[in-house]
Motif scaffolding. Structure first.
Motif, PDB file in Angstrom:
ATOM      1  N   SER A 279       0.815  -1.218   0.000  1.00 16.59           N
ATOM      2  CA  SER A 279       0.000   0.000   0.000  1.00 16.59           C
ATOM      3  C   SER A 279       0.844   1.261   0.000  1.00 16.59           C
ATOM      4  O   SER A 279       0.373   2.338  -0.386  1.00 16.59           O
ATOM      5  N   ALA A 280       2.109   1.143   0.411  1.00 14.75           N
ATOM      6  CA  ALA A 280       2.976   2.316   0.469  1.00 14.75           C
ATOM      7  C   ALA A 280       3.193   2.937  -0.903  1.00 14.75           C
ATOM      8  O   ALA A 280       3.436   4.146  -1.009  1.00 14.75           O
ATOM      9  N   THR A 281       3.105   2.131  -1.958  1.00 13.36           N
ATOM     10  CA  THR A 281       3.280   2.662  -3.308  1.00 13.36           C
ATOM     11  C   THR A 281       2.247   3.740  -3.600  1.00 13.36           C
ATOM     12  O   THR A 281       2.547   4.776  -4.198  1.00 13.36           O
ATOM     13  N   ALA A 282       1.013   3.494  -3.194  1.00 11.02           N
ATOM     14  CA  ALA A 282      -0.061   4.461  -3.455  1.00 11.02           C
ATOM     15  C   ALA A 282      -0.163   5.529  -2.374  1.00 11.02           C
ATOM     16  O   ALA A 282      -0.434   6.698  -2.672  1.00 11.02           O
ATOM     17  N   SER A 283       0.051   5.138  -1.120  1.00  8.49           N
ATOM     18  CA  SER A 283      -0.202   6.071  -0.009  1.00  8.49           C
ATOM     19  C   SER A 283       1.018   6.887   0.395  1.00  8.49           C
ATOM     20  O   SER A 283       0.888   7.968   0.972  1.00  8.49           O
ATOM     21  N   GLY A 284       2.205   6.337   0.155  1.00  7.65           N
ATOM     22  CA  GLY A 284       3.423   6.973   0.642  1.00  7.65           C
ATOM     23  C   GLY A 284       3.710   6.707   2.106  1.00  7.65           C
ATOM     24  O   GLY A 284       4.754   7.100   2.618  1.00  7.65           O
ATOM     25  N   ASP A 285       2.804   6.020   2.777  1.00 12.52           N
ATOM     26  CA  ASP A 285       2.955   5.728   4.211  1.00 12.52           C
ATOM     27  C   ASP A 285       3.681   4.398   4.368  1.00 12.52           C
ATOM     28  O   ASP A 285       3.139   3.332   4.051  1.00 12.52           O
ATOM     29  N   THR A 286       4.914   4.422   4.863  1.00  9.91           N
ATOM     30  CA  THR A 286       5.688   3.195   5.050  1.00  9.91           C
ATOM     31  C   THR A 286       5.617   2.682   6.482  1.00  9.91           C
ATOM     32  O   THR A 286       6.291   1.708   6.822  1.00  9.91           O
ATOM     33  N   HIS A 287       4.816   3.314   7.320  1.00  5.32           N
ATOM     34  CA  HIS A 287       4.724   2.914   8.727  1.00  5.32           C
ATOM     35  C   HIS A 287       3.564   1.961   8.993  1.00  5.32           C
ATOM     36  O   HIS A 287       3.633   1.157   9.931  1.00  5.32           O
ATOM     37  N   ARG A 288       2.525   2.033   8.191  1.00  5.35           N
ATOM     38  CA  ARG A 288       1.337   1.197   8.383  1.00  5.35           C
ATOM     39  C   ARG A 288       0.946   0.664   7.006  1.00  5.35           C
ATOM     40  O   ARG A 288       0.253   1.340   6.241  1.00  5.35           O
TER      41      ARG A 288
END
Length: 300
Positions: A279-288
């Protein structure tokens, strides 16, 4: 006849038919370029028989790329989508905790903004004769993990030799992680598939599953690699064990194990990865982070 209405249209995917169809078709078109770089095993291309796929079921903004790539991955001179048969059994996890452990939607249809997909009542009845499968709609009513896949299946080319044919589905919600229950269900599923194919009907198995949920990117990719190594080895016992041992929150581990038990009962299975993403690819959030993988599996 019962009709299962969509519950996540407008949230996980667009609810306007024209917008939905355009979005799905764009992911399928883009998937051909992604699948060209997927680590597919060339040994399978000449004689492999595609039995099924594992597909993610998140919002399309997160997993549409993996769905598109998996459904358009080449198998010899054809594509996985074009070679999916007319009759599909879809195994999904149970996120709600409702209903029976092996719940089969028995008849009727499932509606999406693109129209209805008919339920294969004959297949559902055959499944419910053994293996712990029972007719039960309760488990499916608020369960999103089959619904999200259906618009993609509706936008695929028809099965080979079935111009204009509409695929039918047999929805199965798997709410048990018990090894013996999954084994017996897998053996029963294999027998149903075997009998159908004796009568000349090909059957495809689709597993709906996301990978690990809500760890950081590094931990998610590590845990997903552990689970995928067992799935790619076609080892259902190993998959169940590694998911439990490492607390991997792969929601469709049980449906995937069930499918692999069935595949072993039918012959010598193989599996390969089409695409992996988080999901980090789309959201940019690498923590969750949530992981998504597209697999295809079959018999040598």
């Amino acid at each position: 006849m019962p009709e299962r209405m969509p519950v996540v249209a407008g949230r996980f995917y667009p609810d306007a038919p024209d917008v939905l169809q355009a979005e799905v078709r764009s992911f399928l078109a883009a998937g051909k370029s992604y699948s060209a770089t997927a680590p597919l095993d060339p040994d399978h291309k000449a004689s492999a028989r595609l039995s099924g796929l594992m597909l993610p079921h998140a919002g399309y903004v997160f997993c549409g790329k993996v769905l598109g790539a998996t459904l358009t991955s080449p198998l010899g001179q054809t594509s996985a989508g074009a070679s999916l048969p007319e009759r599909l059994i879809i195994l999904c996890p149970n996120h709600t905790g409702r209903g029976a452990p092996l719940a089969v939607w028995p008849q009727g249809s499932w509606r999406t903004p693109l129209g209805n997909m008919p339920v294969d009542a004959a297949m559902a009845a055959a499944l419910c004769g053994s293996g712990g499968f029972v007719p039960d709609m309760q488990a499916h009513l608020d369960e999103h993990s089959i619904e999200v896949l259906l618009p993609f299946l509706q936008c695929l080319p028809p099965p080979r030799g079935k111009a204009g044919a509409i695929r039918s589905i047999t929805p199965v919600c798997v709410g048990t992680m018990q090894h013996n229950s999954l084994l017996q269900a897998g053996l029963a599923l294999a027998e149903v598939v075997r009998q159908c194919e004796k009568n000349g009907d090909r059957v495809g198995i689709i597993v709906s599953s996301d990978m690990n949920h809500f760890d950081n990117q590094e931990a998610t990719m590590h845990k997903d690699a552990l689970a995928l190594s067992q799935a790619l080895a076609c080892d259902p016992e190993g998959l169940l064990a590694v998911v439990e041992r490492h607390r991997i929150t792969m929601c469709g581990a049980a449906p995937m194990a069930l499918a692999l038990f069935a595949a072993h009962a039918l012959g010598e299975p193989w599996a390969e990865l089409c695409l992996y993403d988080t999901s980090a690819t789309a959201s940019g959030d690498t923590h969750r982070v949530v992981g998504y993988a597209g697999l295809r599996f079959g018999l040598a």
